[in-house]
Design a protein around this motif. Sequence first.
Motif, PDB file in Angstrom:
ATOM      1  N   CYS A 121       0.829  -1.212   0.000  1.00 48.59           N
ATOM      2  CA  CYS A 121       0.000   0.000   0.000  1.00 48.59           C
ATOM      3  C   CYS A 121       0.862   1.260   0.000  1.00 48.59           C
ATOM      4  O   CYS A 121       0.555   2.234  -0.699  1.00 48.59           O
ATOM      5  CB  CYS A 121      -0.946  -0.009   1.195  1.00 48.59           C
ATOM      6  SG  CYS A 121      -2.255  -1.235   1.055  1.00 48.59           S
ATOM      7  N   PHE A 175       2.200   1.898  -3.538  1.00 51.47           N
ATOM      8  CA  PHE A 175       1.183   2.501  -4.403  1.00 51.47           C
ATOM      9  C   PHE A 175       0.939   3.959  -4.008  1.00 51.47           C
ATOM     10  O   PHE A 175       0.784   4.824  -4.868  1.00 51.47           O
ATOM     11  CB  PHE A 175      -0.129   1.717  -4.344  1.00 51.47           C
ATOM     12  CG  PHE A 175      -0.123   0.446  -5.146  1.00 51.47           C
ATOM     13  CD1 PHE A 175       0.365   0.414  -6.439  1.00 51.47           C
ATOM     14  CD2 PHE A 175      -0.630  -0.724  -4.605  1.00 51.47           C
ATOM     15  CE1 PHE A 175       0.356  -0.756  -7.187  1.00 51.47           C
ATOM     16  CE2 PHE A 175      -0.643  -1.897  -5.343  1.00 51.47           C
ATOM     17  CZ  PHE A 175      -0.153  -1.916  -6.632  1.00 51.47           C
ATOM     18  N   TYR A 176       0.916   4.238  -2.716  1.00 53.94           N
ATOM     19  CA  TYR A 176       0.719   5.607  -2.238  1.00 53.94           C
ATOM     20  C   TYR A 176       1.865   6.509  -2.704  1.00 53.94           C
ATOM     21  O   TYR A 176       1.640   7.633  -3.155  1.00 53.94           O
ATOM     22  CB  TYR A 176       0.604   5.619  -0.711  1.00 53.94           C
ATOM     23  CG  TYR A 176       0.317   6.983  -0.143  1.00 53.94           C
ATOM     24  CD1 TYR A 176      -0.974   7.501  -0.169  1.00 53.94           C
ATOM     25  CD2 TYR A 176       1.326   7.752   0.412  1.00 53.94           C
ATOM     26  CE1 TYR A 176      -1.246   8.760   0.347  1.00 53.94           C
ATOM     27  CE2 TYR A 176       1.066   9.010   0.926  1.00 53.94           C
ATOM     28  CZ  TYR A 176      -0.222   9.511   0.892  1.00 53.94           C
ATOM     29  OH  TYR A 176      -0.480  10.764   1.391  1.00 53.94           O
ATOM     30  N   LYS A 209       3.503   6.188  -5.319  1.00 51.47           N
ATOM     31  CA  LYS A 209       3.358   6.390  -6.763  1.00 51.47           C
ATOM     32  C   LYS A 209       2.201   7.345  -7.069  1.00 51.47           C
ATOM     33  O   LYS A 209       1.823   7.517  -8.216  1.00 51.47           O
ATOM     34  CB  LYS A 209       3.134   5.053  -7.471  1.00 51.47           C
ATOM     35  CG  LYS A 209       4.380   4.210  -7.593  1.00 51.47           C
ATOM     36  CD  LYS A 209       4.044   2.922  -8.331  1.00 51.47           C
ATOM     37  CE  LYS A 209       5.294   2.270  -8.838  1.00 51.47           C
ATOM     38  NZ  LYS A 209       5.619   2.639 -10.201  1.00 51.47           N
ATOM     39  N   ARG A 224      -1.027   7.240  -5.675  1.00 52.02           N
ATOM     40  CA  ARG A 224      -2.385   6.691  -5.557  1.00 52.02           C
ATOM     41  C   ARG A 224      -2.984   7.043  -4.202  1.00 52.02           C
ATOM     42  O   ARG A 224      -2.317   6.956  -3.175  1.00 52.02           O
ATOM     43  CB  ARG A 224      -2.372   5.170  -5.732  1.00 52.02           C
ATOM     44  CG  ARG A 224      -1.908   4.728  -7.083  1.00 52.02           C
ATOM     45  CD  ARG A 224      -2.893   5.157  -8.130  1.00 52.02           C
ATOM     46  NE  ARG A 224      -2.314   5.010  -9.460  1.00 52.02           N
ATOM     47  CZ  ARG A 224      -2.909   5.437 -10.545  1.00 52.02           C
ATOM     48  NH1 ARG A 224      -4.064   6.031 -10.475  1.00 52.02           N
ATOM     49  NH2 ARG A 224      -2.335   5.286 -11.705  1.00 52.02           N
ATOM     50  N   GLU A 228      -8.181   4.691  -4.055  1.00 48.17           N
ATOM     51  CA  GLU A 228      -7.740   4.118  -5.327  1.00 48.17           C
ATOM     52  C   GLU A 228      -6.976   2.819  -5.098  1.00 48.17           C
ATOM     53  O   GLU A 228      -7.102   1.882  -5.886  1.00 48.17           O
ATOM     54  CB  GLU A 228      -6.827   5.091  -6.071  1.00 48.17           C
ATOM     55  CG  GLU A 228      -7.508   6.306  -6.614  1.00 48.17           C
ATOM     56  CD  GLU A 228      -6.530   7.230  -7.299  1.00 48.17           C
ATOM     57  OE1 GLU A 228      -6.794   7.585  -8.458  1.00 48.17           O
ATOM     58  OE2 GLU A 228      -5.508   7.594  -6.681  1.00 48.17           O
ATOM     59  N   ILE A 229      -6.185   2.784  -4.036  1.00 49.40           N
ATOM     60  CA  ILE A 229      -5.395   1.587  -3.735  1.00 49.40           C
ATOM     61  C   ILE A 229      -6.317   0.397  -3.502  1.00 49.40           C
ATOM     62  O   ILE A 229      -6.054  -0.710  -3.979  1.00 49.40           O
ATOM     63  CB  ILE A 229      -4.464   1.831  -2.531  1.00 49.40           C
ATOM     64  CG1 ILE A 229      -3.410   2.888  -2.893  1.00 49.40           C
ATOM     65  CG2 ILE A 229      -3.806   0.531  -2.080  1.00 49.40           C
ATOM     66  CD1 ILE A 229      -2.610   3.400  -1.715  1.00 49.40           C
ATOM     67  N   ARG A 233      -9.347  -0.055  -4.773  1.00 46.21           N
ATOM     68  CA  ARG A 233      -9.898  -0.466  -6.075  1.00 46.21           C
ATOM     69  C   ARG A 233      -8.827  -1.113  -6.943  1.00 46.21           C
ATOM     70  O   ARG A 233      -9.091  -2.091  -7.643  1.00 46.21           O
ATOM     71  CB  ARG A 233     -10.515   0.734  -6.787  1.00 46.21           C
ATOM     72  CG  ARG A 233     -11.794   1.220  -6.144  1.00 46.21           C
ATOM     73  CD  ARG A 233     -12.553   2.185  -7.030  1.00 46.21           C
ATOM     74  NE  ARG A 233     -11.722   3.218  -7.615  1.00 46.21           N
ATOM     75  CZ  ARG A 233     -11.715   4.497  -7.263  1.00 46.21           C
ATOM     76  NH1 ARG A 233     -12.518   4.913  -6.309  1.00 46.21           N
ATOM     77  NH2 ARG A 233     -10.933   5.361  -7.858  1.00 46.21           N
ATOM     78  N   LEU A 234      -7.616  -0.558  -6.890  1.00 41.37           N
ATOM     79  CA  LEU A 234      -6.511  -1.098  -7.683  1.00 41.37           C
ATOM     80  C   LEU A 234      -6.184  -2.527  -7.262  1.00 41.37           C
ATOM     81  O   LEU A 234      -6.040  -3.413  -8.106  1.00 41.37           O
ATOM     82  CB  LEU A 234      -5.281  -0.200  -7.540  1.00 41.37           C
ATOM     83  CG  LEU A 234      -4.001  -0.654  -8.236  1.00 41.37           C
ATOM     84  CD1 LEU A 234      -4.207  -0.806  -9.731  1.00 41.37           C
ATOM     85  CD2 LEU A 234      -2.882   0.345  -7.945  1.00 41.37           C
ATOM     86  N   TRP A 273      -6.020   2.481 -15.558  1.00 44.13           N
ATOM     87  CA  TRP A 273      -5.135   2.854 -14.451  1.00 44.13           C
ATOM     88  C   TRP A 273      -3.899   3.625 -14.897  1.00 44.13           C
ATOM     89  O   TRP A 273      -3.149   4.097 -14.072  1.00 44.13           O
ATOM     90  CB  TRP A 273      -4.706   1.611 -13.672  1.00 44.13           C
ATOM     91  CG  TRP A 273      -5.786   1.084 -12.804  1.00 44.13           C
ATOM     92  CD1 TRP A 273      -6.535  -0.036 -13.007  1.00 44.13           C
ATOM     93  CD2 TRP A 273      -6.267   1.669 -11.595  1.00 44.13           C
ATOM     94  NE1 TRP A 273      -7.447  -0.181 -11.997  1.00 44.13           N
ATOM     95  CE2 TRP A 273      -7.303   0.856 -11.117  1.00 44.13           C
ATOM     96  CE3 TRP A 273      -5.926   2.812 -10.868  1.00 44.13           C
ATOM     97  CZ2 TRP A 273      -8.002   1.140  -9.950  1.00 44.13           C
ATOM     98  CZ3 TRP A 273      -6.620   3.094  -9.709  1.00 44.13           C
ATOM     99  CH2 TRP A 273      -7.641   2.266  -9.258  1.00 44.13           C
ATOM    100  N   ILE A 314       1.994   1.041 -13.537  1.00 41.29           N
ATOM    101  CA  ILE A 314       1.478   1.076 -12.167  1.00 41.29           C
ATOM    102  C   ILE A 314       2.270   0.125 -11.280  1.00 41.29           C
ATOM    103  O   ILE A 314       2.571   0.421 -10.131  1.00 41.29           O
ATOM    104  CB  ILE A 314      -0.019   0.681 -12.145  1.00 41.29           C
ATOM    105  CG1 ILE A 314      -0.845   1.635 -12.996  1.00 41.29           C
ATOM    106  CG2 ILE A 314      -0.551   0.592 -10.731  1.00 41.29           C
ATOM    107  CD1 ILE A 314      -0.824   3.062 -12.535  1.00 41.29           C
TER     108      ILE A 314
END
Length: 105
Positions: free
Chosen positions: A23, A26-27, A29, A31, A35-36, A38-39, A67, A71
Amino acid sequence: MEWDKRASDSLKALNARVLLVLCQRFYNKGRLPIEIKRLTRDILNIIGNGGFYNAGILNQKLERLGWGKNIVDNFIFELILYYFEYEGTYKVEFYIENLVPDCTH
């Protein structure tokens, strides 16, 4: 039996840590937390359909879902595989591609 419980507890703690790192990646990057969620659901659905995946293939499928590009990097991909496999949700098989460089040129 005590050993099994300690091993199980350690694995759960490690999986929670892996999920946290995933997580955070992704954050970092760009997001947002919503969104994380859903991703990761989209990634779960993609991998859940079976097949052979690497970071590139997963990125192509995520891009088709809107997306954007790149990603998932290789580190994130390995975290995803680790998490899904050790959660017992998926059996992940690793394939090594291009072990021998192309020497035909």
